[in-house]
Design an enzyme around this catalytic site. Structure first.
Site, PDB file in Angstrom:
ATOM      1  CG  ASP A  17      64.789  25.705   4.000  1.00 44.69           C
ATOM      2  OD1 ASP A  17      65.422  26.712   4.009  1.00 44.69           O
ATOM      3  OD2 ASP A  17      65.300  24.653   3.966  1.00 44.69           O
ATOM      4  CG  ASN A  19      63.710  32.953   2.252  1.00 44.46           C
ATOM      5  OD1 ASN A  19      63.120  33.222   1.271  1.00 44.46           O
ATOM      6  ND2 ASN A  19      63.330  34.311   3.552  1.00 44.46           N
ATOM      7  N   GLY A  20      68.086  31.737   0.971  1.00 48.56           N
ATOM      8  CA  GLY A  20      69.866  32.054   0.668  1.00 48.56           C
ATOM      9  C   GLY A  20      69.465  31.502  -0.790  1.00 48.56           C
ATOM     10  CG  ASN A  65      66.708  30.896  11.837  1.00 46.87           C
ATOM     11  OD1 ASN A  65      65.678  30.498  11.308  1.00 46.87           O
ATOM     12  ND2 ASN A  65      68.093  30.139  11.614  1.00 46.87           N
TER      13      ASN A  65
HETATM   14  C1  FPP Z   1      65.234  30.347   5.783  1.00 47.83           C
HETATM   15  O1  FPP Z   1      65.537  30.693   4.324  1.00 47.83           O
HETATM   16  C2  FPP Z   1      64.591  31.944   6.080  1.00 47.83           C
HETATM   17  C3  FPP Z   1      64.683  32.197   6.792  1.00 47.83           C
HETATM   18  C4  FPP Z   1      65.464  32.090   8.253  1.00 47.83           C
HETATM   19  C5  FPP Z   1      63.874  33.948   7.407  1.00 47.83           C
HETATM   20  C6  FPP Z   1      62.572  33.806   6.834  1.00 47.83           C
HETATM   21  C7  FPP Z   1      62.855  35.190   6.851  1.00 47.83           C
HETATM   22  C8  FPP Z   1      61.843  35.941   6.040  1.00 47.83           C
HETATM   23  C9  FPP Z   1      60.664  35.343   5.064  1.00 47.83           C
HETATM   24  C10 FPP Z   1      61.504  36.922   5.982  1.00 47.83           C
HETATM   25  C11 FPP Z   1      60.634  37.861   6.883  1.00 47.83           C
HETATM   26  C12 FPP Z   1      59.954  37.259   7.498  1.00 47.83           C
HETATM   27  C13 FPP Z   1      59.006  37.940   8.385  1.00 47.83           C
HETATM   28  C14 FPP Z   1      57.897  37.640   9.075  1.00 47.83           C
HETATM   29  C15 FPP Z   1      59.737  39.728   8.621  1.00 47.83           C
HETATM   30  P1  FPP Z   1      67.795  30.221   4.035  1.00 47.83           P
HETATM   31  O2  FPP Z   1      68.025  31.659   4.456  1.00 47.83           O
HETATM   32  O3  FPP Z   1      67.652  29.342   4.845  1.00 47.83           O
HETATM   33  O4  FPP Z   1      67.472  30.148   3.090  1.00 47.83           O
HETATM   34  P2  FPP Z   1      68.967  28.880   2.666  1.00 47.83           P
HETATM   35  O5  FPP Z   1      68.398  27.517   3.284  1.00 47.83           O
HETATM   36  O6  FPP Z   1      68.802  28.311   1.153  1.00 47.83           O
HETATM   37  O7  FPP Z   1      70.274  29.570   2.544  1.00 47.83           O
END
Ligand code: FPP
Length: 234
Positions: A17, A19-20, A65
């Protein structure tokens, strides 16, 4: 870090969690956060399994998602396909077995094909298992297990919990340590059955910045926990 004085969990689970928010802080589009998360995920997974952890479950895409913008969903789907194309060799060189948990529908066919190839081509590896939870929901997993059991017509009257667990997406040991990065304090429908007695650890770090030393800290903390599984400390 030297782990000889530490307790090494058998099964670690991570809710990937932040990434965004990692991307936003840098003025980048969200997909750049997923790219950074993906690179970190592969590197960190190798480290975790090299420390004696046997199973690593990773929540990389929940059933919910799919509600995100199409461009973001498409990018994540492309990353799953890329993982097969660019990381298969690395998984095999590191003797890592890959499995997946989740529903097929509505994953694109190219993702299902890449997923199934990755599973098939790493099936003989014995150096630890990565369980990618993709298009995964914990309640859906339990419901799907019930449907399979009912469809099979098996008599469940003398069943124990372990008999039920065989019908989950993967028959894996219980989770010992569950980590959710980014400071959120929720389980978000992740491995509900398997997390029953897990120790929880919630670092504030966004996933692309959660590196080996951060995992070491989680293990230091886990080693201090007193796990009683509902019993009384003697
Ligand atoms: C949550 O961060 C992350 C995800 C929904 C996707 C996770 C995916 C990866 C790490 C990359 C792809 C993985 C593979 C196995 C190819 P968020 O987007 O909810 O972050 P935020 O809460 O800050 O918006």
């Amino acid at each position: 870090m030297d782990y000889s004085e530490l307790k090494v969990p058998n099964h670690v689970a991570i809710i990937v969690d932040g990434n965004g928010r990692w991307a936003k802080e840098r003025g980048l589009p969200r997909i750049k956060g997923h790219d950074a998360g993906f690179d970190n995920l592969i590197k960190l997974s190798k480290y975790i399994l090299s420390k004696g952890v046997k199973v690593l479950s990773l929540y990389v895409f929940s059933t919910e998602n799919f509600k995100r913008d199409k461009a973001e969903v498409d990018h994540l789907m492309d990353l799953f396909v890329l993982m097969y194309k660019s990381k298969l060799r690395e998984f095999n060189e590191n003797n890592i077995r890959v499995v997946f948990s989740g529903r097929d529908e509505p994953l694109p066919q190219k993702v299902i094909a890449a997923r199934d190839e990755l599973v098939r081509e790493t099936a003989g590896n014995t150096g630890g298992t990565i369980n990618f939870c993709m298009n995964y929901g914990g309640r859906a997993e339990i419901l799907d297990a019930v449907k399979k059991i009912v469809a099979s017509g098996v008599d469940v009257s003398d069943w124990e919990e372990k008999d039920f667990a065989k019908y989950l997406y993967q028959d894996l040991p219980d989770i010992d340590l569950m980590i959710r990065t980014s400071g959120e304090l929720r389980l978000s429908n992740f491995l509900l059955w398997q997390n029953s007695y897990a120790e929880f650890y919630f670092p504030k770090t966004y996933f692309p910045d959660f590196h080996e030393a951060d995992f070491d800290q989680a293990i230091v903390e886990y080693t201090k926990r007193d796990r009683r599984f509902g019993g009384i400390k003697k």
